[in-house]
Design a protein around this motif. Structure first.
Motif, PDB file in Angstrom:
ATOM      1  N   TYR A 151      50.657   2.997  68.309  1.00 35.37           N
ATOM      2  CA  TYR A 151      51.420   3.373  67.105  1.00 35.37           C
ATOM      3  C   TYR A 151      50.470   3.939  66.047  1.00 35.37           C
ATOM      4  N   ASN A 152      49.286   3.307  65.939  1.00 36.63           N
ATOM      5  CA  ASN A 152      48.345   3.721  64.898  1.00 36.63           C
ATOM      6  C   ASN A 152      47.737   5.091  65.179  1.00 36.63           C
ATOM      7  N   GLY A 172      50.281   7.777  64.746  1.00 33.98           N
ATOM      8  CA  GLY A 172      50.537   7.914  63.301  1.00 33.98           C
ATOM      9  C   GLY A 172      49.424   8.685  62.615  1.00 33.98           C
ATOM     10  N   THR A 173      48.178   8.383  62.989  1.00 35.04           N
ATOM     11  CA  THR A 173      47.025   9.079  62.400  1.00 35.04           C
ATOM     12  C   THR A 173      47.093  10.571  62.732  1.00 35.04           C
ATOM     13  N   ASP A 221      49.683  12.273  63.479  1.00 35.00           N
ATOM     14  CA  ASP A 221      50.852  12.845  62.811  1.00 35.00           C
ATOM     15  C   ASP A 221      50.574  13.123  61.330  1.00 35.00           C
ATOM     16  N   ASP A 222      49.636  12.341  60.754  1.00 34.97           N
ATOM     17  CA  ASP A 222      49.300  12.512  59.330  1.00 34.97           C
ATOM     18  C   ASP A 222      48.328  13.660  59.080  1.00 34.97           C
ATOM     19  N   LEU A 223      47.596  14.075  60.136  1.00 34.54           N
ATOM     20  CA  LEU A 223      46.520  15.052  59.946  1.00 34.54           C
ATOM     21  C   LEU A 223      47.048  16.362  59.383  1.00 34.54           C
ATOM     22  N   GLU A 224      46.398  16.802  58.317  1.00 33.55           N
ATOM     23  CA  GLU A 224      46.862  18.074  57.750  1.00 33.55           C
ATOM     24  C   GLU A 224      46.048  19.252  58.266  1.00 33.55           C
ATOM     25  N   THR A 283      47.583  21.226  62.727  1.00 30.67           N
ATOM     26  CA  THR A 283      49.036  21.289  62.555  1.00 30.67           C
ATOM     27  C   THR A 283      49.719  20.463  63.632  1.00 30.67           C
ATOM     28  N   LYS A 284      50.947  20.044  63.341  1.00 34.41           N
ATOM     29  CA  LYS A 284      51.704  19.224  64.292  1.00 34.41           C
ATOM     30  C   LYS A 284      51.828  19.949  65.634  1.00 34.41           C
TER      31      LYS A 284
END
Ligand SMILES: NC(=O)C1=CN([C@@H]2O[C@H](COP(=O)(O)OP(=O)(O)OC[C@H]3O[C@@H](n4cnc5c(N)ncnc54)[C@H](O)[C@@H]3O)[C@@H](O)[C@H]2O)C=CC1
Ligand SMILES: O=C(O)C(=O)Cc1ccc(O)cc1
Length: 307
Positions: free
Chosen positions: A194-195, A198-199, A201-204, A207-208
């Protein structure tokens, strides 16, 4: 084996049980009960049982075996609800991923004369709901019981035989030991997954779409675990808090040590750790415990050692 089995909760685990009970002819009547109307309707469409009800009391009435397969945080309320309708001599069990908390929630409601035997099949996937189940889920997997002191040996043997007929191997241990063991082999891997997802997914800076496009199989393995049911895993985290925090503390210390080795270019330390961990994987394979889950667990891969 049983005249009537009641399944309270008909998601991945409950519906897999329904399917294997039917396949193996383990009960004459399978009563299905769940809290959600949609899920119950789906269970009926799938033909998983003999009777269907939103009223758990009605389902468990006259049942010789009652299996509670709901998120661990709901086990207390379910036990309280069904307690007055349980038959004398019935076996009451559960499948929850944590044991000490489930026992604390359920036991106070269990009437005298009902055999309460907490259990946990170490078998599952990241999917949930009645469509996700399959009869082969428990094949060649462990089912752990954490019997309470004074448990009737005949009831324990009967329940063990039921799980063996579902394909499982049986082990017993005390609930604290179960919770500590599962914290490292199951709960922590899910939390790490999950972590990390999540990390990512947060990265700017990435890109996703790049995370999706370039996801190597290592990352993809984490996304499978991280796709697991949010309610179930919220409850596991809240109900095995102490053991999980203990394992997370150890994990964080070891991660800091690994981080230091990378920072200071300590190749020997990295090589030694990676060699040790590779041996763990080899021992799992040699022990015949390497059950791979291609096609999301639907086909257990035979290991060459067992052929
Ligand atoms: N998913 C997995 O891989 C495994 C799950 N478990 C344990 O099995 C239990 C069930 O998990 P799944 O079948 O995967 O979940 P699921 O989400 O597929 O199904 C849960 C079922 O419980 C019902 N439910 C929820 N709250 C309820 C309540 N208060 N009263 C009556 N029914 C209620 C839902 O309607 C649904 O039918 C959990 O305790 C979980 O920790 C154990 C081994 C593996
Ligand atoms: O999907 C996976 O890899 C699992 O690990 C399934 C699982 C989840 C929870 C359990 O208590 C037991 C097994």
């Amino acid at each position: 084996m049983f005249e009537k089995i009641a399944l309270v909760g008909i998601g991945l685990i409950g519906s897999s049980l329904a399917r294997v009970i039917h396949r193996e002819g383990l009960a004459r009547h399978v009563a299905i009960s769940t809290r959600s109307e949609t899920t119950l309707a789906r269970a009926r469409e799938l033909g998983l049982g003999s009777s269907y009800t939103m009223d758990a009391k009605e389902a468990v009435r006259d049942a010789d075996l009652v299996i509670v397969s709901v998120p661990v945080g709901s086990s207390g309320e379910v036990a309280e609800e069904i307690a007055p309708a349980l038959k004398q001599g019935a076996i009451l069990t559960d499948v929850g991923s944590t044991k000490a908390s489930v026992i604390a929630q359920m036991q106070p409601h269990v009437p005298d004369g009902v055999h309460f035997i907490p259990g946990h099949p170490l078998a599952g996937t990241e999917k949930s709901g009645p469509d996700a189940g399959f009869a082969e889920l428990f094949e060649n997997r462990w089912c752990i019981f954490t019997p309470l002191p004074g448990t009737d040996p005949d009831a324990l043997e009967r329940l063990s035989e039921f799980w063996r007929r579902c394909g499982s191997n049986i082990d017993t241990m005390d609930p604290q030991h179960h919770d500590m063991t599962l914290a490292i082999v199951s709960h922590l891997p899910h939390i790490i997954a999950y972590n990390i997802v999540g990390t990512a997914d947060d990265l700017e800076s990435v890109t996703k779409s790049e995370v999706i496009k370039y996801s190597a199989s290592g990352f993809r393995d984490f996304t499978r675990l991280a796709a697991s049911d949010p309610t179930m895993w919220r409850d596991v985290c809240l109900h095995n808090k102490d053991a999980i925090l203990e394992m997370l503390a150890r994990f964080s210390e070891d991660l800091a040590s690994l981080q230091r080795a990378i920072r200071w270019g300590d190749g020997e330390k990295l090589f030694d750790l990676f060699t040790r961990t590779r041996a763990v994987r080899r021992s799992i394979i040699e022990a015949g415990q390497d059950i791979d889950v291609p096609d999301f667990g639907r086909q257990a891969v035979e290991h060459p050692a067992k052929q």
